[in-house]
Motif scaffolding. Structure first.
Motif, mmCIF file in Angstrom:
data_model
loop_
_atom_site.group_PDB
_atom_site.id
_atom_site.type_symbol
_atom_site.label_atom_id
_atom_site.label_comp_id
_atom_site.label_asym_id
_atom_site.label_seq_id
_atom_site.Cartn_x
_atom_site.Cartn_y
_atom_site.Cartn_z
ATOM 1 N N ASN A 79 59.663 45.014 56.444
ATOM 2 C CA ASN A 79 59.195 44.005 57.402
ATOM 3 C C ASN A 79 59.862 44.182 58.785
ATOM 4 O O ASN A 79 60.415 43.237 59.363
ATOM 5 C CB ASN A 79 59.462 42.587 56.878
ATOM 6 N N LEU A 80 59.827 45.406 59.267
ATOM 7 C CA LEU A 80 60.473 45.710 60.544
ATOM 8 C C LEU A 80 59.681 45.150 61.727
ATOM 9 O O LEU A 80 58.444 45.172 61.741
ATOM 10 C CB LEU A 80 60.614 47.230 60.708
ATOM 11 N N THR A 81 60.426 44.704 62.709
ATOM 12 C CA THR A 81 59.791 44.289 63.967
ATOM 13 C C THR A 81 59.511 45.521 64.823
ATOM 14 O O THR A 81 59.993 46.624 64.536
ATOM 15 C CB THR A 81 60.708 43.318 64.723
ATOM 16 N N THR A 82 58.779 45.318 65.889
ATOM 17 C CA THR A 82 58.462 46.428 66.799
ATOM 18 C C THR A 82 59.732 47.018 67.395
ATOM 19 O O THR A 82 59.886 48.250 67.482
ATOM 20 C CB THR A 82 57.540 45.940 67.928
ATOM 21 N N ARG A 83 60.646 46.157 67.792
ATOM 22 C CA ARG A 83 61.897 46.639 68.388
ATOM 23 C C ARG A 83 62.725 47.419 67.369
ATOM 24 O O ARG A 83 63.312 48.451 67.708
ATOM 25 C CB ARG A 83 62.699 45.445 68.917
ATOM 26 N N GLN A 84 62.749 46.952 66.123
ATOM 27 C CA GLN A 84 63.504 47.658 65.083
ATOM 28 C C GLN A 84 62.913 49.044 64.831
ATOM 29 O O GLN A 84 63.647 50.023 64.636
ATOM 30 C CB GLN A 84 63.512 46.833 63.782
ATOM 31 N N LYS A 85 61.613 49.113 64.838
ATOM 32 C CA LYS A 85 60.968 50.415 64.651
ATOM 33 C C LYS A 85 61.314 51.361 65.798
ATOM 34 O O LYS A 85 61.559 52.555 65.570
ATOM 35 C CB LYS A 85 59.458 50.245 64.555
#
Length: 385
Positions: A346-352
């Motif tokens: 469930n990664l966010t865009t920033r985490q990706k």
């Protein structure tokens, strides 16, 4: 044809003692047993001869007469013996009767009979053993626990005090078997022994059975028992409680109660004898950079574990003495922590974005992956060649 000397027939010396004569007779009787002489047509006559010799020599008066006059002591009325010699078997030689005599002497104990008349057999019989399956938690197996069991069992009838007779009266000797519990019947060459059908082997009968227990002397009743379960038990452990089984019939001793323990599976720990295993998930960051985590212990406590940097899934660490106690003493087992590196979801865009940047900078951070794919490339190249 002249008769053989009785001492020679039994294989003992003249003037032998009563014990020596008895031993000689037993030996001959076993040698001439029908089961051992199916192919010997002379076995029956030899057996009768041994029986006749023993019947004479076991009697002190007959033995004294025989020692003085020989076979003549029992001929022409001199010894007063029955026709056919001192054994009184007559011209036809009642072999079945003779075999019944030696059966009593040699095999009575083997067949379970206690000779000596009506008083020779015990009236009472031992109660049955009982089994109880008990489930306990792993925590209880670790610390030990006292359990109260509700055991369905038989108890002595309070109306007849376990005798089975109305008012507690004493049973009477069975008239069919004279208290022996067994009856014998001669069937041609053999003597057959079986359980008495009147008393079912008890040796006694009840003319006025107790109305409350129907003459059994026992009643069905649940009992509560407090049982101590020792620390360290595991599935398959058997605990014996002497005398806590089914009550004996008509005052006989009670049987035993056997408790078979089964330890439930645990949500956190997996047991292997005295060892405990615990699978602990750790984040990719902690596994990569190292750190401290807290893990549970079976006693309800916590232990702090240091995770080395660069730890991979499957890595194990030992916590000494944090396992299960030994059932019969000794040092407790160890606890093993197995790491399971968890991939983030469930990664966010920033985490990706950050992970892509990290991957671009991690050329030499995955040695195992680099080694594997280098080996695979070599394999593919060799297949092309």
């Amino acid at each position: 044809m002249s008769k053989r000397d009785y001492y020679e027939v039994l294989g003992v010396a003249k003037g032998a003692s009563a014990e020596e004569i008895k031993k000689g007779y037993r030996k001959k009787a076993k040698e001439l047993h029908p089961d051992r002489n199916a192919d010997n047509p002379d076995a029956e006559s030899q057996f009768k001869e041994a029986n006749e010799a023993y019947d004479c020599l076991k009697d002190p008066e007959k033995k004294a007469a025989y020692d003085r006059y020989g076979h003549a002591a029992f001929e022409g009325g001199m010894g007063g013996g029955r026709p056919g010699g001192p054994g009184g078997m007559g011209g036809n030689g009642d072999f079945a009767s003779a075999f019944s005599d030696v059966f009593d002497d040699l095999f009575g104990d083997f067949m379970g009979g206690q000779r000596g008349g009506p008083g020779g057999r015990q009236r009472a019989s031992r109660g049955a053993d009982l089994r109880y399956n008990l489930r306990v938690s792993l925590e209880d197996a670790f610390s030990g626990v006292q359990k109260t069991l509700n055991v369905p069992s038989s108890v002595n009838c309070d109306a007849c005090s376990g005798s089975g007779a109305e008012g507690g009266a004493e049973p009477t000797t069975c008239p069919t078997c004279a208290g022996m519990g067994k009856v014998r019947a001669t069937q041609g060459f053999f003597t057959v022994e079986r359980t008495c059908p009147t008393c079912n082997g008890l040796g006694q009968t009840i003319s006025n059975p107790c109305r409350k227990c129907s003459g059994t002397g026992r009643l069905q009743k649940d009992r509560s028992l407090a049982v101590n379960i020792p620390a360290g038990v595991e599935t398959g452990t058997r605990i014996r409680l002497s005398g806590e089984g089914e009550v004996g019939l008509r005052g006989g001793p009670s049987g035993d109660l056997y408790i078979f323990v089964e330890v439930d599976e645990h949500k956190i720990f997996e047991r292997a004898a005295t060892e405990l295993h615990c699978r602990v998930p750790v984040s990719m960051v902690v596994a990569s950079m190292g750190g401290d985590i807290e893990v549970p212990t079976i006693d309800g406590g916590r232990s702090r574990v240091k995770i080395p940097a660069g730890s991979q899934s499957g890595r194990q660490m030992r916590l000494r003495g944090k396992g299960m106690p030994a059932l019969r003493g000794g040092a407790p087992g160890d606890m093993f922590i197995e790491l399971a590196v968890e991939t983030p979801v469930n990664l966010t865009t920033r985490q990706k974005e950050l992970l892509r940047e990290f991957e671009a900078l991690s050329e030499n951070n995955s040695p195992e992956s680099n080694s594997f794919f280098s080996t695979v490339k070599g394999f593919w190249d060799s297949m092309k060649g």
